[in-house]
Design an enzyme around this catalytic site. Structure first.
Site, PDB file in Angstrom:
ATOM      1  N   ARG A 129      -7.680 -10.048  -1.929  1.00 23.88           N
ATOM      2  CA  ARG A 129      -6.664 -11.389  -2.243  1.00 23.88           C
ATOM      3  C   ARG A 129      -6.977 -12.533  -1.247  1.00 23.88           C
ATOM      4  O   ARG A 129      -7.245 -12.023  -0.111  1.00 23.88           O
ATOM      5  CB  ARG A 129      -5.217 -10.975  -2.175  1.00 23.88           C
ATOM      6  CG  ARG A 129      -4.353 -12.013  -2.061  1.00 23.88           C
ATOM      7  CD  ARG A 129      -2.760 -11.612  -2.182  1.00 23.88           C
ATOM      8  NE  ARG A 129      -2.499 -10.846  -1.154  1.00 23.88           N
ATOM      9  CZ  ARG A 129      -0.921 -10.608  -0.889  1.00 23.88           C
ATOM     10  NH1 ARG A 129      -0.310 -10.864  -1.908  1.00 23.88           N
ATOM     11  NH2 ARG A 129      -0.974  -9.884  -0.100  1.00 23.88           N
ATOM     12  N   ARG A 173      -4.549 -13.424   4.168  1.00 26.59           N
ATOM     13  CA  ARG A 173      -3.182 -13.060   5.019  1.00 26.59           C
ATOM     14  C   ARG A 173      -3.936 -12.069   6.280  1.00 26.59           C
ATOM     15  O   ARG A 173      -4.475 -11.110   5.795  1.00 26.59           O
ATOM     16  CB  ARG A 173      -2.358 -12.533   4.219  1.00 26.59           C
ATOM     17  CG  ARG A 173      -1.486 -13.698   3.340  1.00 26.59           C
ATOM     18  CD  ARG A 173      -0.541 -13.186   2.214  1.00 26.59           C
ATOM     19  NE  ARG A 173       0.355 -12.137   2.652  1.00 26.59           N
ATOM     20  CZ  ARG A 173       1.336 -11.797   1.900  1.00 26.59           C
ATOM     21  NH1 ARG A 173       1.579 -12.402   0.745  1.00 26.59           N
ATOM     22  NH2 ARG A 173       2.113 -10.723   2.076  1.00 26.59           N
ATOM     23  N   LYS A 227       4.432  -9.366  -7.511  1.00 25.88           N
ATOM     24  CA  LYS A 227       5.542 -10.014  -7.610  1.00 25.88           C
ATOM     25  C   LYS A 227       5.534 -11.371  -7.745  1.00 25.88           C
ATOM     26  O   LYS A 227       6.051 -12.284  -8.410  1.00 25.88           O
ATOM     27  CB  LYS A 227       6.503  -9.451  -6.507  1.00 25.88           C
ATOM     28  CG  LYS A 227       6.995  -7.978  -6.469  1.00 25.88           C
ATOM     29  CD  LYS A 227       7.574  -7.563  -5.380  1.00 25.88           C
ATOM     30  CE  LYS A 227       7.011  -7.993  -4.048  1.00 25.88           C
ATOM     31  NZ  LYS A 227       5.861  -7.201  -3.643  1.00 25.88           N
ATOM     32  N   ARG A 254      14.830  -6.020   0.391  1.00 32.62           N
ATOM     33  CA  ARG A 254      13.891  -4.795   0.775  1.00 32.62           C
ATOM     34  C   ARG A 254      14.622  -3.845   1.641  1.00 32.62           C
ATOM     35  O   ARG A 254      13.768  -2.659   2.073  1.00 32.62           O
ATOM     36  CB  ARG A 254      12.846  -5.467   1.642  1.00 32.62           C
ATOM     37  CG  ARG A 254      11.839  -6.383   1.036  1.00 32.62           C
ATOM     38  CD  ARG A 254      10.696  -6.551   1.862  1.00 32.62           C
ATOM     39  NE  ARG A 254      10.232  -7.790   1.293  1.00 32.62           N
ATOM     40  CZ  ARG A 254       8.858  -8.141   1.046  1.00 32.62           C
ATOM     41  NH1 ARG A 254       7.960  -7.354   1.201  1.00 32.62           N
ATOM     42  NH2 ARG A 254       8.572  -9.322   0.625  1.00 32.62           N
ATOM     43  N   ARG A 308       2.347  -1.596   5.534  1.00 25.08           N
ATOM     44  CA  ARG A 308       3.493  -2.069   4.466  1.00 25.08           C
ATOM     45  C   ARG A 308       3.868  -1.190   3.120  1.00 25.08           C
ATOM     46  O   ARG A 308       5.118  -1.085   2.770  1.00 25.08           O
ATOM     47  CB  ARG A 308       2.679  -3.300   3.830  1.00 25.08           C
ATOM     48  CG  ARG A 308       2.809  -4.552   4.801  1.00 25.08           C
ATOM     49  CD  ARG A 308       1.740  -5.373   4.440  1.00 25.08           C
ATOM     50  NE  ARG A 308       1.976  -6.266   3.174  1.00 25.08           N
ATOM     51  CZ  ARG A 308       0.980  -6.979   2.610  1.00 25.08           C
ATOM     52  NH1 ARG A 308      -0.074  -7.101   2.992  1.00 25.08           N
ATOM     53  NH2 ARG A 308       1.386  -7.636   1.440  1.00 25.08           N
TER      54      ARG A 308
HETATM   55  P1  AP5 Z   1       0.673 -10.954  -5.568  1.00 27.97           P
HETATM   56  O1  AP5 Z   1       1.234 -11.496  -6.918  1.00 27.97           O
HETATM   57  O2  AP5 Z   1       0.345 -11.627  -4.346  1.00 27.97           O
HETATM   58  O3  AP5 Z   1       1.416  -9.374  -5.277  1.00 27.97           O
HETATM   59  P2  AP5 Z   1       2.771  -9.357  -4.404  1.00 27.97           P
HETATM   60  O4  AP5 Z   1       3.406  -8.239  -5.155  1.00 27.97           O
HETATM   61  O5  AP5 Z   1       3.598 -10.689  -4.384  1.00 27.97           O
HETATM   62  O6  AP5 Z   1       2.216  -8.931  -3.287  1.00 27.97           O
HETATM   63  P3  AP5 Z   1       2.847  -9.162  -1.454  1.00 27.97           P
HETATM   64  O7  AP5 Z   1       1.553  -8.772  -0.506  1.00 27.97           O
HETATM   65  O8  AP5 Z   1       2.726 -10.802  -1.531  1.00 27.97           O
HETATM   66  O9  AP5 Z   1       3.980  -8.739  -1.307  1.00 27.97           O
HETATM   67  P4  AP5 Z   1       4.561  -8.420  -0.024  1.00 27.97           P
HETATM   68  O10 AP5 Z   1       6.013  -7.697  -0.576  1.00 27.97           O
HETATM   69  O11 AP5 Z   1       4.007  -7.461   0.742  1.00 27.97           O
HETATM   70  O12 AP5 Z   1       4.650  -9.641   0.600  1.00 27.97           O
HETATM   71  P5  AP5 Z   1       5.589 -10.866   1.037  1.00 27.97           P
HETATM   72  O13 AP5 Z   1       5.024 -12.072   0.896  1.00 27.97           O
HETATM   73  O14 AP5 Z   1       6.856 -10.686   0.023  1.00 27.97           O
HETATM   74  O15 AP5 Z   1      -0.755  -9.910  -6.165  1.00 27.97           O
HETATM   75  C1  AP5 Z   1      -1.585  -9.439  -5.290  1.00 27.97           C
HETATM   76  C2  AP5 Z   1      -3.066  -9.724  -5.617  1.00 27.97           C
HETATM   77  O16 AP5 Z   1      -3.338  -8.978  -6.883  1.00 27.97           O
HETATM   78  C3  AP5 Z   1      -3.150 -11.051  -5.802  1.00 27.97           C
HETATM   79  O17 AP5 Z   1      -4.763 -11.147  -5.440  1.00 27.97           O
HETATM   80  C4  AP5 Z   1      -3.358 -11.234  -7.430  1.00 27.97           C
HETATM   81  O18 AP5 Z   1      -4.346 -12.510  -7.708  1.00 27.97           O
HETATM   82  C5  AP5 Z   1      -3.689  -9.917  -7.797  1.00 27.97           C
HETATM   83  N1  AP5 Z   1      -2.970  -9.651  -9.287  1.00 27.97           N
HETATM   84  C6  AP5 Z   1      -1.902  -9.671  -9.363  1.00 27.97           C
HETATM   85  N2  AP5 Z   1      -1.524  -9.162 -10.717  1.00 27.97           N
HETATM   86  C7  AP5 Z   1      -2.687  -8.523 -10.966  1.00 27.97           C
HETATM   87  C8  AP5 Z   1      -3.084  -7.911 -12.113  1.00 27.97           C
HETATM   88  N3  AP5 Z   1      -2.378  -7.744 -13.339  1.00 27.97           N
HETATM   89  N4  AP5 Z   1      -4.348  -7.264 -12.300  1.00 27.97           N
HETATM   90  C9  AP5 Z   1      -5.280  -7.323 -11.153  1.00 27.97           C
HETATM   91  N5  AP5 Z   1      -5.002  -8.453 -10.221  1.00 27.97           N
HETATM   92  C10 AP5 Z   1      -3.545  -8.786 -10.128  1.00 27.97           C
HETATM   93  O19 AP5 Z   1       6.232 -10.472   2.359  1.00 27.97           O
HETATM   94  C11 AP5 Z   1       5.544 -10.653   3.629  1.00 27.97           C
HETATM   95  C12 AP5 Z   1       6.023 -10.055   4.707  1.00 27.97           C
HETATM   96  O20 AP5 Z   1       7.279 -11.249   5.090  1.00 27.97           O
HETATM   97  C13 AP5 Z   1       6.605  -8.855   4.624  1.00 27.97           C
HETATM   98  O21 AP5 Z   1       5.728  -7.782   5.025  1.00 27.97           O
HETATM   99  C14 AP5 Z   1       7.907  -8.878   5.948  1.00 27.97           C
HETATM  100  O22 AP5 Z   1       7.488  -8.985   7.170  1.00 27.97           O
HETATM  101  C15 AP5 Z   1       8.413 -10.243   5.604  1.00 27.97           C
HETATM  102  N6  AP5 Z   1       9.312 -10.299   4.420  1.00 27.97           N
HETATM  103  C16 AP5 Z   1       9.394 -11.037   3.492  1.00 27.97           C
HETATM  104  N7  AP5 Z   1      10.663 -10.585   2.732  1.00 27.97           N
HETATM  105  C17 AP5 Z   1      11.421  -9.853   3.505  1.00 27.97           C
HETATM  106  C18 AP5 Z   1      12.679  -9.264   3.395  1.00 27.97           C
HETATM  107  N8  AP5 Z   1      13.236  -9.406   2.161  1.00 27.97           N
HETATM  108  N9  AP5 Z   1      13.062  -8.449   4.417  1.00 27.97           N
HETATM  109  C19 AP5 Z   1      12.034  -8.175   5.454  1.00 27.97           C
HETATM  110  N10 AP5 Z   1      11.016  -8.899   5.657  1.00 27.97           N
HETATM  111  C20 AP5 Z   1      10.843  -9.535   4.814  1.00 27.97           C
END
Ligand code: AP5
Length: 211
Positions: free
Chosen positions: A127, A156, A13, A88, A167
């Site tokens: 990552r 992270r 994402k 979410r 997660r």
């Molecule tokens: P990446 O692009 O980083 O993936 P992502 O889907 O953004 O993964 P996240 O782990 O950031 O999502 P998340 O939802 O768990 O965390 P968030 O920060 O939103 O890609 C992942 C890896 O794969 C990278 O190394 C990338 O280079 C690689 N990659 C990408 N595309 C690829 C491809 N095609 N092929 C191969 N490799 C590839 O949230 C963190 C925390 O914040 C949550 O756990 C929660 O505690 C809190 N939070 C955030 N938003 C909310 C909400 N709305 N409600 C409640 N809590 C929230």
């Protein structure tokens, strides 16, 4: 155009959100990035969110809706936004819909990223992210300089195996029902295959948004 990106942790994402936002000329807003910056800056919001985030649990809905209220009552998202990880839970989806309706706006598309669990675990285990601009990388060690802003790459805390498992579980229980909610409420929902070359996936995302 307002687009909500949905998909499990590691689905890409953040990676795709940035590219799609660039192509559309609108900002990408990621609640995860906003919260990590708050943790780093030691604000009250950050202190309250840190424990939830380190464990891989969701922070309370009220915190997220507060962040969205700030975003949509400022000029930031006047032309639209790519919302990464913002919705979410079903109450967050309902709250966002209500808030946007009050402003005469709505979500145009819920874009869902499909990736297998094995790929997700592999991606998150490898990552690193920039501690400054939060760009995610694959195959680069902690301590490397960020190619985009010169910051330092770090792992992270929630990319430890136990947090990753939690997660994925939280996603299945609390976030996947948002997809059913969006279908049931007549929203435009499009799933894309999010495995393959990053540029190809961006093309699929753009096609889904323009279709
Ligand atoms: P990446 O692009 O980083 O993936 P992502 O889907 O953004 O993964 P996240 O782990 O950031 O999502 P998340 O939802 O768990 O965390 P968030 O920060 O939103 O890609 C992942 C890896 O794969 C990278 O190394 C990338 O280079 C690689 N990659 C990408 N595309 C690829 C491809 N095609 N092929 C191969 N490799 C590839 O949230 C963190 C925390 O914040 C949550 O756990 C929660 O505690 C809190 N939070 C955030 N938003 C909310 C909400 N709305 N409600 C409640 N809590 C929230």
């Amino acid at each position: 155009m307002i687009v909500v990106l949905l998909g499990p942790p590691g689905a890409g994402k953040g990676t795709q959100g940035e590219k799609v936002a660039d192509r559309l000329g609108i900002p990408k807003i990621a609640t995860g990035d906003v919260l990590r910056a708050a943790v780093r800056d030691g604000t009250q919001q950050g202190l309250a969110a840190k424990g939830y985030m380190d464990r891989g649990d969701l922070v309370p809905d009220s915190v997220i809706l507060g962040i969205m209220k700030d975003v949509f009552s400022s000029p930031t998202a006047a032309r639209g936004a790519i919302l990464d990880g913002v919705v979410r839970t079903v109450p967050q989806a309902e709250g966002l819909t209500r808030m946007l309706a009050e402003l005469g706006r709505k979500v145009d598309t819920y874009l869902v990223f499909d990736v297998s669990d094995d790929d997700l675990v592999d991606r998150l285990g490898g990552r690193t992210v920039c501690d400054s601009c939060q760009t995610p990388y694959r195959g680069l060690e902690p301590g490397t300089r960020c190619e985009k802003c010169g910051g330092t790459l770090v792992r992270r805390k929630d990319d430890e195996p136990e947090s990753i498992r939690n997660r994925l579980d939280v996603y299945r229980k609390q976030t996947a029902p948002v997809i059913e909610w969006a279908h049931a409420n007549g929203m435009k929902v499009v799933n894309i295959d999010a495995v393959g070359e990053i540029g190809d996936i961006t093309d699929r995302a753009m096609k889904a948004l323009q279709g």
